[in-house]
Design a protein around this motif. Structure first.
Motif, PDB file in Angstrom:
ATOM      1  N   VAL A   1     -11.780  -4.902   8.633  1.00 21.53           N
ATOM      2  CA  VAL A   1     -12.573  -5.488   7.545  1.00 21.53           C
ATOM      3  C   VAL A   1     -11.950  -6.811   7.102  1.00 21.53           C
ATOM      4  O   VAL A   1     -12.641  -7.732   6.699  1.00 21.53           O
ATOM      5  N   TYR A   2     -10.631  -6.891   7.225  1.00 22.84           N
ATOM      6  CA  TYR A   2      -9.897  -8.084   6.795  1.00 22.84           C
ATOM      7  C   TYR A   2      -9.490  -8.981   7.964  1.00 22.84           C
ATOM      8  O   TYR A   2      -8.678  -9.885   7.796  1.00 22.84           O
ATOM      9  N   GLY A   3     -10.052  -8.714   9.159  1.00 23.52           N
ATOM     10  CA  GLY A   3      -9.838  -9.588  10.303  1.00 23.52           C
ATOM     11  C   GLY A   3      -8.611  -9.284  11.132  1.00 23.52           C
ATOM     12  O   GLY A   3      -8.235 -10.078  11.987  1.00 23.52           O
ATOM     13  N   THR A   4      -7.965  -8.159  10.926  1.00 28.96           N
ATOM     14  CA  THR A   4      -6.764  -7.794  11.676  1.00 28.96           C
ATOM     15  C   THR A   4      -6.941  -6.404  12.258  1.00 28.96           C
ATOM     16  O   THR A   4      -7.405  -5.501  11.570  1.00 28.96           O
ATOM     17  N   GLU A   5      -6.549  -6.238  13.519  1.00 31.00           N
ATOM     18  CA  GLU A   5      -6.592  -4.914  14.127  1.00 31.00           C
ATOM     19  C   GLU A   5      -5.191  -4.339  14.133  1.00 31.00           C
ATOM     20  O   GLU A   5      -4.258  -4.964  14.633  1.00 31.00           O
ATOM     21  N   MET A   6      -5.019  -3.182  13.526  1.00 24.68           N
ATOM     22  CA  MET A   6      -3.734  -2.490  13.567  1.00 24.68           C
ATOM     23  C   MET A   6      -3.928  -1.028  13.193  1.00 24.68           C
ATOM     24  O   MET A   6      -4.888  -0.671  12.520  1.00 24.68           O
ATOM     25  N   SER A   7      -3.003  -0.216  13.645  1.00 21.97           N
ATOM     26  CA  SER A   7      -3.004   1.201  13.296  1.00 21.97           C
ATOM     27  C   SER A   7      -2.456   1.361  11.893  1.00 21.97           C
ATOM     28  O   SER A   7      -1.607   0.583  11.453  1.00 21.97           O
ATOM     29  N   ALA A   8      -2.924   2.373  11.210  1.00 20.27           N
ATOM     30  CA  ALA A   8      -2.457   2.586   9.841  1.00 20.27           C
ATOM     31  C   ALA A   8      -2.514   4.058   9.470  1.00 20.27           C
ATOM     32  O   ALA A   8      -3.350   4.808   9.953  1.00 20.27           O
ATOM     33  N   THR A   9      -1.603   4.429   8.626  1.00 19.80           N
ATOM     34  CA  THR A   9      -1.572   5.749   8.008  1.00 19.80           C
ATOM     35  C   THR A   9      -1.228   5.534   6.549  1.00 19.80           C
ATOM     36  O   THR A   9      -0.390   4.696   6.231  1.00 19.80           O
ATOM     37  N   GLY A  10      -1.880   6.250   5.674  1.00 22.46           N
ATOM     38  CA  GLY A  10      -1.582   6.073   4.263  1.00 22.46           C
ATOM     39  C   GLY A  10      -1.824   7.336   3.480  1.00 22.46           C
ATOM     40  O   GLY A  10      -2.337   8.321   3.996  1.00 22.46           O
ATOM     41  N   LEU A  11      -1.415   7.279   2.228  1.00 27.25           N
ATOM     42  CA  LEU A  11      -1.605   8.421   1.352  1.00 27.25           C
ATOM     43  C   LEU A  11      -1.727   7.948  -0.085  1.00 27.25           C
ATOM     44  O   LEU A  11      -1.378   6.822  -0.419  1.00 27.25           O
ATOM     45  N   ALA A  12      -2.241   8.815  -0.903  1.00 31.28           N
ATOM     46  CA  ALA A  12      -2.354   8.546  -2.333  1.00 31.28           C
ATOM     47  C   ALA A  12      -1.759   9.722  -3.086  1.00 31.28           C
ATOM     48  O   ALA A  12      -1.998  10.877  -2.739  1.00 31.28           O
ATOM     49  N   LEU A  13      -0.988   9.417  -4.092  1.00 32.76           N
ATOM     50  CA  LEU A  13      -0.381  10.421  -4.945  1.00 32.76           C
ATOM     51  C   LEU A  13      -1.245  10.607  -6.176  1.00 32.76           C
ATOM     52  O   LEU A  13      -1.607   9.622  -6.848  1.00 32.76           O
ATOM     53  N   GLU A  14      -1.625  11.815  -6.465  1.00 29.21           N
ATOM     54  CA  GLU A  14      -2.449  12.135  -7.632  1.00 29.21           C
ATOM     55  C   GLU A  14      -1.518  12.326  -8.835  1.00 29.21           C
ATOM     56  O   GLU A  14      -1.106  13.437  -9.175  1.00 29.21           O
ATOM     57  N   ILE A  15      -1.161  11.236  -9.476  1.00 35.01           N
ATOM     58  CA  ILE A  15      -0.198  11.237 -10.570  1.00 35.01           C
ATOM     59  C   ILE A  15      -0.568  12.234 -11.671  1.00 35.01           C
ATOM     60  O   ILE A  15       0.280  12.979 -12.161  1.00 35.01           O
ATOM     61  N   ASP A  16      -1.834  12.254 -12.058  1.00 36.07           N
ATOM     62  CA  ASP A  16      -2.251  13.152 -13.143  1.00 36.07           C
ATOM     63  C   ASP A  16      -2.016  14.616 -12.777  1.00 36.07           C
ATOM     64  O   ASP A  16      -1.650  15.424 -13.620  1.00 36.07           O
ATOM     65  N   ARG A  17      -2.171  14.968 -11.512  1.00 35.55           N
ATOM     66  CA  ARG A  17      -1.922  16.340 -11.084  1.00 35.55           C
ATOM     67  C   ARG A  17      -0.427  16.644 -10.998  1.00 35.55           C
ATOM     68  O   ARG A  17      -0.011  17.778 -11.218  1.00 35.55           O
ATOM     69  N   VAL A  18       0.359  15.644 -10.667  1.00 33.54           N
ATOM     70  CA  VAL A  18       1.813  15.841 -10.609  1.00 33.54           C
ATOM     71  C   VAL A  18       2.350  16.164 -11.993  1.00 33.54           C
ATOM     72  O   VAL A  18       3.154  17.068 -12.176  1.00 33.54           O
ATOM     73  N   PHE A  19       1.863  15.423 -12.992  1.00 36.27           N
ATOM     74  CA  PHE A  19       2.337  15.649 -14.365  1.00 36.27           C
ATOM     75  C   PHE A  19       1.712  16.892 -14.935  1.00 36.27           C
ATOM     76  O   PHE A  19       2.223  17.549 -15.766  1.00 36.27           O
TER      77      PHE A  19
END
Length: 90
Positions: free
Chosen positions: A72-90
């Motif tokens: 979408v941003y003009g670059t091809e690369m592999s990626a892995t990511g995650l999101a931390l649900e802060i409200d659930r952690v607390f």
């Protein structure tokens, strides 16, 4: 149907290899494979995951592979990511 079954077989083979690597790291007793987990964002392209904390009832981490997102941003690369649900952690 053949194409779909080949794709499914490759995906299951990959999950089996991934689980084997996690087992080598001593994490097998902390891993549960659930083929019903679906992340609700269209950019995921492969394995997705969630991390649960006993007693919470909901995932506190969610993520996965999103290899085509950078296109979408003009670059091809592999990626892995995650999101931390802060409200659930607390």
């Amino acid at each position: 149907l053949k194409k779909q079954s080949d794709r499914t077989a490759r995906a299951l083979d990959y999950l089996e290899q991934l689980y084997g690597e996690l087992k080598k790291l001593g994490l097998a007793d902390r891993i549960s494979v659930d083929l019903g987990v679906v992340r609700d964002l269209d950019y995921y392209t492969g394995t997705v995951f969630e991390a649960l904390v006993p007693g919470t009832g909901k995932p506190v981490v969610g993520g996965g592979r999103y290899d085509r997102l950078y296109q979408v941003y003009g670059t091809e690369m592999s990626a892995t990511g995650l999101a931390l649900e802060i409200d659930r952690v607390f």
